[in-house]
Design a protein around this motif. Sequence first.
Motif, PDB file in Angstrom:
ATOM      1  N   GLY A  53       0.825  -1.211   0.000  1.00  0.00           N
ATOM      2  CA  GLY A  53       0.000   0.000   0.000  1.00  0.00           C
ATOM      3  C   GLY A  53       0.855   1.255   0.000  1.00  0.00           C
ATOM      4  N   LEU A  54       0.230   2.357  -0.401  1.00  0.00           N
ATOM      5  CA  LEU A  54       0.919   3.644  -0.400  1.00  0.00           C
ATOM      6  C   LEU A  54       0.368   4.487   0.743  1.00  0.00           C
ATOM      7  N   ASP A  55       1.260   4.937   1.591  1.00  0.00           N
ATOM      8  CA  ASP A  55       0.884   5.779   2.711  1.00  0.00           C
ATOM      9  C   ASP A  55       2.029   6.760   2.940  1.00  0.00           C
ATOM     10  N   ALA A  56       1.743   8.044   2.755  1.00  0.00           N
ATOM     11  CA  ALA A  56       2.811   9.050   2.853  1.00  0.00           C
ATOM     12  C   ALA A  56       3.493   9.032   4.213  1.00  0.00           C
ATOM     13  N   ALA A  57       2.709   8.940   5.286  1.00  0.00           N
ATOM     14  CA  ALA A  57       3.306   8.946   6.627  1.00  0.00           C
ATOM     15  C   ALA A  57       4.184   7.715   6.843  1.00  0.00           C
ATOM     16  N   ALA A  58       3.732   6.564   6.368  1.00  0.00           N
ATOM     17  CA  ALA A  58       4.525   5.344   6.523  1.00  0.00           C
ATOM     18  C   ALA A  58       5.823   5.425   5.724  1.00  0.00           C
ATOM     19  N   ILE A  59       5.748   5.957   4.512  1.00  0.00           N
ATOM     20  CA  ILE A  59       6.961   6.104   3.692  1.00  0.00           C
ATOM     21  C   ILE A  59       7.892   7.119   4.336  1.00  0.00           C
ATOM     22  N   ALA A  60       7.334   8.230   4.834  1.00  0.00           N
ATOM     23  CA  ALA A  60       8.151   9.258   5.487  1.00  0.00           C
ATOM     24  C   ALA A  60       8.860   8.705   6.718  1.00  0.00           C
ATOM     25  N   ALA A  61       8.223   7.769   7.402  1.00  0.00           N
ATOM     26  CA  ALA A  61       8.804   7.192   8.623  1.00  0.00           C
ATOM     27  C   ALA A  61       9.866   6.136   8.334  1.00  0.00           C
ATOM     28  N   MET A  62       9.936   5.689   7.091  1.00  0.00           N
ATOM     29  CA  MET A  62      10.922   4.659   6.731  1.00  0.00           C
ATOM     30  C   MET A  62      12.336   5.221   6.783  1.00  0.00           C
ATOM     31  N   ASP A  63      13.276   4.359   7.050  1.00  0.00           N
ATOM     32  CA  ASP A  63      14.677   4.721   6.883  1.00  0.00           C
ATOM     33  C   ASP A  63      14.879   4.939   5.382  1.00  0.00           C
ATOM     34  N   PRO A  64      15.452   6.075   4.977  1.00  0.00           N
ATOM     35  CA  PRO A  64      15.633   6.337   3.542  1.00  0.00           C
ATOM     36  C   PRO A  64      16.371   5.207   2.812  1.00  0.00           C
ATOM     37  N   ASP A  65      17.331   4.583   3.485  1.00  0.00           N
ATOM     38  CA  ASP A  65      18.076   3.490   2.853  1.00  0.00           C
ATOM     39  C   ASP A  65      17.180   2.271   2.620  1.00  0.00           C
ATOM     40  N   ALA A  66      16.211   2.061   3.496  1.00  0.00           N
ATOM     41  CA  ALA A  66      15.267   0.956   3.311  1.00  0.00           C
ATOM     42  C   ALA A  66      14.398   1.215   2.081  1.00  0.00           C
ATOM     43  N   LEU A  67      14.011   2.479   1.886  1.00  0.00           N
ATOM     44  CA  LEU A  67      13.225   2.810   0.697  1.00  0.00           C
ATOM     45  C   LEU A  67      14.075   2.661  -0.568  1.00  0.00           C
ATOM     46  N   VAL A  68      15.341   3.010  -0.481  1.00  0.00           N
ATOM     47  CA  VAL A  68      16.244   2.802  -1.623  1.00  0.00           C
ATOM     48  C   VAL A  68      16.257   1.324  -1.991  1.00  0.00           C
ATOM     49  N   GLU A  69      16.322   0.450  -1.001  1.00  0.00           N
ATOM     50  CA  GLU A  69      16.322  -0.994  -1.272  1.00  0.00           C
ATOM     51  C   GLU A  69      15.053  -1.420  -2.002  1.00  0.00           C
ATOM     52  N   VAL A  70      13.924  -0.841  -1.617  1.00  0.00           N
ATOM     53  CA  VAL A  70      12.657  -1.152  -2.274  1.00  0.00           C
ATOM     54  C   VAL A  70      12.703  -0.709  -3.739  1.00  0.00           C
ATOM     55  N   PHE A  71      13.280   0.443  -4.003  1.00  0.00           N
ATOM     56  CA  PHE A  71      13.355   0.976  -5.362  1.00  0.00           C
ATOM     57  C   PHE A  71      14.348   0.219  -6.232  1.00  0.00           C
ATOM     58  N   VAL A  72      15.459  -0.236  -5.658  1.00  0.00           N
ATOM     59  CA  VAL A  72      16.494  -0.889  -6.472  1.00  0.00           C
ATOM     60  C   VAL A  72      16.221  -2.368  -6.701  1.00  0.00           C
ATOM     61  N   MET A  84      15.707   8.498  -6.963  1.00  0.00           N
ATOM     62  CA  MET A  84      14.255   8.688  -6.964  1.00  0.00           C
ATOM     63  C   MET A  84      13.624   8.175  -5.671  1.00  0.00           C
ATOM     64  N   ALA A  85      14.221   7.191  -5.049  1.00  0.00           N
ATOM     65  CA  ALA A  85      13.736   6.742  -3.736  1.00  0.00           C
ATOM     66  C   ALA A  85      13.893   7.868  -2.722  1.00  0.00           C
ATOM     67  N   ARG A  86      15.038   8.531  -2.749  1.00  0.00           N
ATOM     68  CA  ARG A  86      15.267   9.637  -1.809  1.00  0.00           C
ATOM     69  C   ARG A  86      14.301  10.788  -2.081  1.00  0.00           C
ATOM     70  N   ARG A  87      14.040  11.077  -3.342  1.00  0.00           N
ATOM     71  CA  ARG A  87      13.068  12.138  -3.670  1.00  0.00           C
ATOM     72  C   ARG A  87      11.670  11.751  -3.213  1.00  0.00           C
ATOM     73  N   THR A  88      11.312  10.497  -3.393  1.00  0.00           N
ATOM     74  CA  THR A  88       9.995  10.025  -2.955  1.00  0.00           C
ATOM     75  C   THR A  88       9.888  10.137  -1.443  1.00  0.00           C
ATOM     76  N   HIS A  89      10.951   9.796  -0.746  1.00  0.00           N
ATOM     77  CA  HIS A  89      10.974   9.913   0.714  1.00  0.00           C
ATOM     78  C   HIS A  89      10.782  11.369   1.126  1.00  0.00           C
ATOM     79  N   GLU A  90      11.510  12.282   0.474  1.00  0.00           N
ATOM     80  CA  GLU A  90      11.392  13.718   0.775  1.00  0.00           C
ATOM     81  C   GLU A  90       9.978  14.218   0.489  1.00  0.00           C
ATOM     82  N   LEU A  91       9.402  13.768  -0.625  1.00  0.00           N
ATOM     83  CA  LEU A  91       8.037  14.167  -0.967  1.00  0.00           C
ATOM     84  C   LEU A  91       7.071  13.716   0.122  1.00  0.00           C
ATOM     85  N   CYS A  92       7.194  12.470   0.551  1.00  0.00           N
ATOM     86  CA  CYS A  92       6.289  11.945   1.577  1.00  0.00           C
ATOM     87  C   CYS A  92       6.498  12.633   2.923  1.00  0.00           C
TER      88      CYS A  92
END
Length: 194
Positions: A53-72, A84-92
């Motif tokens: 699921g997509l949830d801005a607060a949940a993505i914002a709370a993620m460790d940015p490196d964990a989101l990078v792993e999801v993107f790569v 783009m993972a880092r930008r998505t994190h910043e956006l959220c």
Amino acid sequence: MAAPSIPVTGDPEADRLLVTDPLALLIGMLLDQQVPMEWAFKGPLTLSQRLDGLDAAAIAAMDPDALVEVFVTKPALHRYPAAMARRTHELCQFLTEHYDGDAAKVWKGVRSGDELYRRLRELPGYGEEKAKIFMAILAKRLGKAPAGWEAAAAPFSDDVPRSVADISSPEALLKVREWKKAQKAKGKGKADKA
């Protein structure tokens, strides 16, 4: 107005997510650079599947490196997945801090094109062109057109099939592709990309 649609990805589920989930649409537009439109706008569905699921607060709370792993994770969500993972994190993070994590609040209740443009430009990763194209998507595809949006979103508010905002069918996608190809052949620069 016909039911909202943005048939850009070739995947009905991904296209449906763009019109039913405001965060998906914002992320799709964020990813729309240096990759084909289809790939960029399919990214939110892939991200949603990987995150359950997509949830801005949940993505914002993620460790940015964990989101990078999801993107790569293959297949990568973008040509430049880490950036783009880092930008998505910043956006959220921004959406969580300024809009209670509700992406639709960026445009809900906005009365003027200038105000909507200002709000979109504040979003991390949204430059002048991206903000104008997104305004045109809201007006042309979703029927969310505050007063003066045409002037604020120009030239993307016109009838020239130049961006994702002009895609209402597979045929329209081809017209946008043809326009872009013609512009590239003329040597047009970044200002004409969408």
